[in-house]
Design an enzyme around this catalytic site. Structure first.
Site, mmCIF file in Angstrom:
data_model
loop_
_atom_site.group_PDB
_atom_site.id
_atom_site.type_symbol
_atom_site.label_atom_id
_atom_site.label_comp_id
_atom_site.label_asym_id
_atom_site.label_seq_id
_atom_site.Cartn_x
_atom_site.Cartn_y
_atom_site.Cartn_z
ATOM 1 N N ASP A 92 131.541 40.219 -0.032
ATOM 2 C CA ASP A 92 130.594 39.812 -1.070
ATOM 3 C C ASP A 92 131.218 40.112 -2.429
ATOM 4 O OD1 ASP A 92 128.237 39.797 -2.893
ATOM 5 O OD2 ASP A 92 127.085 39.665 -1.028
ATOM 6 N N ILE A 93 131.157 39.140 -3.350
ATOM 7 C CA ILE A 93 131.794 39.357 -4.662
ATOM 8 C C ILE A 93 130.891 40.103 -5.651
ATOM 9 C CG2 ILE A 93 133.567 37.559 -4.654
ATOM 10 C CD1 ILE A 93 131.568 35.841 -6.301
ATOM 11 N N HIS A 98 123.153 34.096 6.515
ATOM 12 C CA HIS A 98 124.184 35.128 6.466
ATOM 13 C C HIS A 98 123.563 36.489 6.734
ATOM 14 C CE1 HIS A 98 122.546 34.478 2.426
ATOM 15 N NE2 HIS A 98 122.711 35.774 2.226
ATOM 16 N N HIS A 152 124.206 40.420 5.701
ATOM 17 C CA HIS A 152 124.933 41.380 4.871
ATOM 18 C C HIS A 152 125.333 42.575 5.732
ATOM 19 C CE1 HIS A 152 123.621 39.817 0.838
ATOM 20 N NE2 HIS A 152 122.635 39.333 1.554
HETATM 21 P P1 5GP Z 1 121.276 36.675 -0.483
HETATM 22 O O1 5GP Z 1 120.747 37.041 -1.836
HETATM 23 O O2 5GP Z 1 121.102 35.200 -0.231
HETATM 24 O O3 5GP Z 1 120.751 37.511 0.636
HETATM 25 O O4 5GP Z 1 122.822 36.993 -0.526
HETATM 26 C C1 5GP Z 1 123.765 36.142 -1.080
HETATM 27 C C2 5GP Z 1 124.994 36.956 -1.390
HETATM 28 O O5 5GP Z 1 126.051 36.061 -1.648
HETATM 29 C C3 5GP Z 1 124.846 37.841 -2.620
HETATM 30 O O6 5GP Z 1 125.020 39.207 -2.257
HETATM 31 C C4 5GP Z 1 125.953 37.347 -3.541
HETATM 32 O O7 5GP Z 1 126.610 38.400 -4.192
HETATM 33 C C5 5GP Z 1 126.883 36.626 -2.615
HETATM 34 N N1 5GP Z 1 127.604 35.548 -3.238
HETATM 35 C C6 5GP Z 1 127.088 34.602 -4.069
HETATM 36 N N2 5GP Z 1 128.064 33.746 -4.459
HETATM 37 C C7 5GP Z 1 129.199 34.146 -3.832
HETATM 38 C C8 5GP Z 1 130.546 33.646 -3.838
HETATM 39 O O8 5GP Z 1 130.892 32.664 -4.484
HETATM 40 N N3 5GP Z 1 131.454 34.324 -3.069
HETATM 41 C C9 5GP Z 1 131.100 35.406 -2.325
HETATM 42 N N4 5GP Z 1 132.066 36.006 -1.609
HETATM 43 N N5 5GP Z 1 129.850 35.915 -2.318
HETATM 44 C C10 5GP Z 1 128.909 35.288 -3.059
#
Ligand code: 5GP
Ligand code: ZN
Length: 142
Positions: free
Chosen positions: A35-36, A104, A106
């Site tokens: 995660d970035i 996804h 985490h």
């Molecule tokens: P969510 O909020 O949907 O549960 O998690 C999405 C995750 O994707 C976030 O933790 C965010 O930091 C990560 N993320 C968003 N854009 C990118 C990207 O371009 N590359 C990577 N490696 N992670 C991303």
């Protein structure tokens, strides 16, 4: 094997290699990468290669593959990073904090006293309400 894709989805672009990622592992149905915006060092994501937004949409066997990949990354985190714990977190829908609508999991290494706000204090529930919810959910099971 082909997977459903969404041309506007950031994770579909990562799966297709159109944007870079720190990839950890890949198999037929899944990949895992860093995660970035890590909540803690070592924060990684296990994702389906196909574009299914949420847990209710993804085929069960693909979800199982994502879980297996998340387990491998969690094992690596335990072994190498020696955290105090690891959370597996999977959000579905904006109300659950999902920001990327591509399923996804985490993998979040945790340290005691870190400021990650995932944990809550248990408070006893109302038994009638719990029972009513159980009845509704049982009746709705697939
Ligand atoms: P969510 O909020 O949907 O549960 O998690 C999405 C995750 O994707 C976030 O933790 C965010 O930091 C990560 N993320 C968003 N854009 C990118 C990207 O371009 N590359 C990577 N490696 N992670 C991303
Ligand atoms: Zn996608």
């Amino acid at each position: 094997m082909s997977h459903p894709t969404d041309g506007n989805c950031i994770f579909c672009k990562i799966v297709a290699g159109q944007i870079p990622s720190f990839k950890l592992i890949e198999d037929e149905h899944t990949i895992a990468f860093m995660d970035i915006n890590p909540v803690n060092p070592g924060h990684a994501l296990a994702v389906a290669k196909g574009h299914w937004p949420t847990v209710d949409a993804i085929p069960p066997d693909v979800l199982a593959s994502v879980a297996r990949t998340a387990q491998k990354v969690a094992k690596a985190a335990f072994k190498e990073l020696k955290p105090h714990g690891v959370n597996l977190v999977q959000a579905n829908g904006p109300g659950a904090g999902q920001s990327v609508p591509h399923l996804h999991i985490h993998i979040m290494p945790r340290r005691e006293g870190d400021a990650v706000s995932l944990n809550w204090e248990p408070k006893p529930g109302d038994m009638k309400e719990i029972g009513d919810m159980a009845a509704r959910l049982k009746a709705a099971l697939p």
